[in-house]
Design an enzyme around this catalytic site. Structure first.
Site, PDB file in Angstrom:
ATOM      1  N   GLU A 160      46.899  83.826 -94.742  1.00 29.85           N
ATOM      2  CA  GLU A 160      46.843  82.514 -94.114  1.00 29.85           C
ATOM      3  C   GLU A 160      45.935  82.544 -92.892  1.00 29.85           C
ATOM      4  O   GLU A 160      46.150  83.330 -91.974  1.00 29.85           O
ATOM      5  CB  GLU A 160      48.232  82.080 -93.648  1.00 29.85           C
ATOM      6  CG  GLU A 160      49.261  81.882 -94.731  1.00 29.85           C
ATOM      7  CD  GLU A 160      50.583  81.422 -94.143  1.00 29.85           C
ATOM      8  OE1 GLU A 160      51.055  80.362 -94.554  1.00 29.85           O
ATOM      9  OE2 GLU A 160      51.131  82.116 -93.261  1.00 29.85           O
ATOM     10  N   CYS A 161      44.938  81.691 -92.864  1.00 22.83           N
ATOM     11  CA  CYS A 161      44.057  81.478 -91.715  1.00 22.83           C
ATOM     12  C   CYS A 161      43.482  82.792 -91.183  1.00 22.83           C
ATOM     13  O   CYS A 161      42.516  83.306 -91.724  1.00 22.83           O
ATOM     14  CB  CYS A 161      44.787  80.706 -90.617  1.00 22.83           C
ATOM     15  SG  CYS A 161      43.661  79.910 -89.439  1.00 22.83           S
ATOM     16  N   GLY A 162      44.070  83.385 -90.132  1.00 18.41           N
ATOM     17  CA  GLY A 162      43.581  84.675 -89.656  1.00 18.41           C
ATOM     18  C   GLY A 162      43.617  85.727 -90.736  1.00 18.41           C
ATOM     19  O   GLY A 162      42.758  86.614 -90.787  1.00 18.41           O
TER      20      GLY A 162
ATOM     21  N   MET B 204      40.585  85.205 -92.820  1.00 19.33           N
ATOM     22  CA  MET B 204      39.418  85.729 -92.125  1.00 19.33           C
ATOM     23  C   MET B 204      39.296  87.235 -92.329  1.00 19.33           C
ATOM     24  O   MET B 204      38.206  87.765 -92.555  1.00 19.33           O
ATOM     25  CB  MET B 204      39.510  85.391 -90.636  1.00 19.33           C
ATOM     26  CG  MET B 204      39.462  83.888 -90.349  1.00 19.33           C
ATOM     27  SD  MET B 204      39.999  83.460 -88.663  1.00 19.33           S
ATOM     28  CE  MET B 204      38.647  84.169 -87.698  1.00 19.33           C
TER      29      MET B 204
ATOM     30  N   SER C 163      43.889  81.026 -97.774  1.00 21.54           N
ATOM     31  CA  SER C 163      43.463  79.712 -97.301  1.00 21.54           C
ATOM     32  C   SER C 163      43.584  79.653 -95.784  1.00 21.54           C
ATOM     33  O   SER C 163      44.338  80.423 -95.175  1.00 21.54           O
ATOM     34  CB  SER C 163      44.325  78.609 -97.926  1.00 21.54           C
ATOM     35  OG  SER C 163      43.954  77.333 -97.436  1.00 21.54           O
TER      36      SER C 163
END
Length: 440
Positions: free
Chosen positions: A324-326, A329, A414
């Site tokens: 998720e997110c981080g 990345m 995501s």
């Protein structure tokens, strides 16, 4: 579905403001510490999708902090968490988000749903009689919104506080006037407050802030309310026997307590690890890389070849991995941080991410599937450059454009942050590696 109703009576208030930047976060934390130091049990909640304020509020209160949001967590859960807390707490504080009536649903919507009064914090710098007009506007804007008291923040002198008190209309009183003080300031960065674990001397500062509030007369309890709700039925144990390795450190810390609770209620055993410090993964069937600040730790993450190899092996074995997110990345091939330095990442998802220097996405969203609708939000300052075709896109409730959701082997990734209790069956399917299909 709910079971037997639960009921409790306690003192409660929703700490809000006319808008962001008025100081309500630190006022809420200082109030929690003030009453805790007086020997009271204080439970604090946070309106909306926020990870950072709750970290400070947990330190201030000494109790777990959960999110409340009529859309994201659901109205029934909001009522239940408050009623449950009221059975044992001497005081309940709910920190609002943005301004009292901002957003849909707003902090005011939560207060009216729960039946608790709002206690606005108004930054009084450069303000005199207009203070009363602002307070009156907040109190009368909605006929069901209860505002009996307000707090003046950042006053310049005792006389200034008297002027503010005298400006208030009948029916609204001043709980207290807080002077400008270094104890009431807390540093922030691009995603919000600095994480509580990174703030040296936070306990001392909270005690100092509590003393400032006590001197300003804010040690009086708000009104008592009665809170009642049905307790939810326990979810089916869809993750019995599943071991989930959860990344948790300064780089990956954006985790809702309710998400951890749900995974355990579903039967999973959780094993925490640090991608910054650990050289390998704990024994696990599935892996969760939550959001956080990988951009602040790119060099350390890139240098930890042990954890990188372990996560790559987990991925190569087609085992489930939620990013998720981080976490997303970290799963790309490279991350360019805010200083322009590029760091090698896990390489599970083709492409790279770059810090943009400004907000790129913000808003409530959901992922609709044949296993339920996972509700949550997006909030990031980086941009993803990838040729990967997404499996699905989230559905936008408010704010930014819908986020792509990628699936490669066992990886689901995501920018979207999900609130797991909103869709237990989908969450279980992701962590078991079972098929699920997005809905339009």
């Amino acid at each position: 579905m709910t079971t037997t109703p639960i009921r409790g009576e306690t003192h409660a208030a929703l700490i809000s403001a006319p808008g962001s930047g008025q100081g309500k976060s630190m006022v809420t934390a200082a109030l929690a510490r003030l009453h805790r130091n007086a020997g009271r049990r204080v439970r604090v909640f946070k309106h909306g999708p926020d990870y950072l304020d709750p970290m400070v509020l947990e330190v201030a209160s000494g109790e777990p902090v959960y999110q409340l949001h009529p859309w994201m967590t659901g109205e029934e859960e909001c009522r239940w968490r408050l009623a449950e807390a009221a059975q044992s707490a001497d005081l309940i504080l709910v920190e609002g988000s943005m301004g009292l009536f901002d957003g849909e649903p707003s902090s005011a919507d939560l207060a009216m749903l729960a039946g608790i009064p709002a206690l606005p914090v108004i930054d009084a710098r450069g303000m005199a009689q207009t203070f009363g007009a602002v307070a009156q506007g907040l109190a009368t804007y909605h006929p069901r919104m209860v505002v009996r008291e307000v707090i003046a923040n950042r006053i310049g002198s005792a006389r200034h506080g008297d002027m503010l008190r005298e400006s208030l209309p009948a029916g609204i009183s001043l709980l207290g006037a807080i002077p400008r003080s270094a104890a009431m300031a807390i540093p922030d960065r691009h995603l919000g407050l600095v994480q509580a674990g990174e703030l040296e001397g936070l306990d001392r500062q909270l005690d100092a802030a509590a003393a400032v509030l006590a001197e300003a007369g804010l040690d009086r309890l708000p009104a008592r309310v009665t809170l009642e709700a049905g307790a939810p039925e326990p979810p089916p144990r869809l993750l019995d026997g599943v071991r989930i390795a959860v990344a948790r450190d300064a780089a990956f810390a954006f985790i809702y307590r309710a998400n951890l609770d749900l995974l355990r209620q579903l039967g999973a055993s959780l094993r925490f690890f640090s991608p910054l410090k650990d050289r390998g993964l704990p024994e696990a069937d599935a892996l969760w890389l939550p959001g956080g600040y990988p951009e602040l730790h790119g060099r350390t993450l890139a240098a930890n070849d042990g954890i990188r190899d372990a996560i790559r092996s987990h991925f190569a074995a087609d085992r489930p991995l939620l990013a998720e997110c981080g976490g997303l990345m970290a799963c790309t091939e490279a991350l360019t941080d805010g200083e322009g330095e590029t760091h090698a990442m896990l390489g599970l998802l083709p492409g790279s991410v770059r810090m943009a220097g400004k907000l790129k996405a913000l808003g409530l969203q959901s992922l609709r599937s044949d296993r339920g609708e996972l509700r949550g939000h997006t909030y990031h300052h980086s941009e993803l450059d990838t040729g990967e075709v997404p499996l699905a896109r989230t559905r936008r409730l408010a704010g930014s454009e819908a986020e792509p959701v990628f699936r490669r082997r066992g990886l689901v990734a995501s920018y979207f942050h999900g609130y797991f209790p909103s869709a237990p069956e989908l969450v279980a399917a992701i962590f078991r590696g079972e098929p699920w299909s997005p809905l339009g």
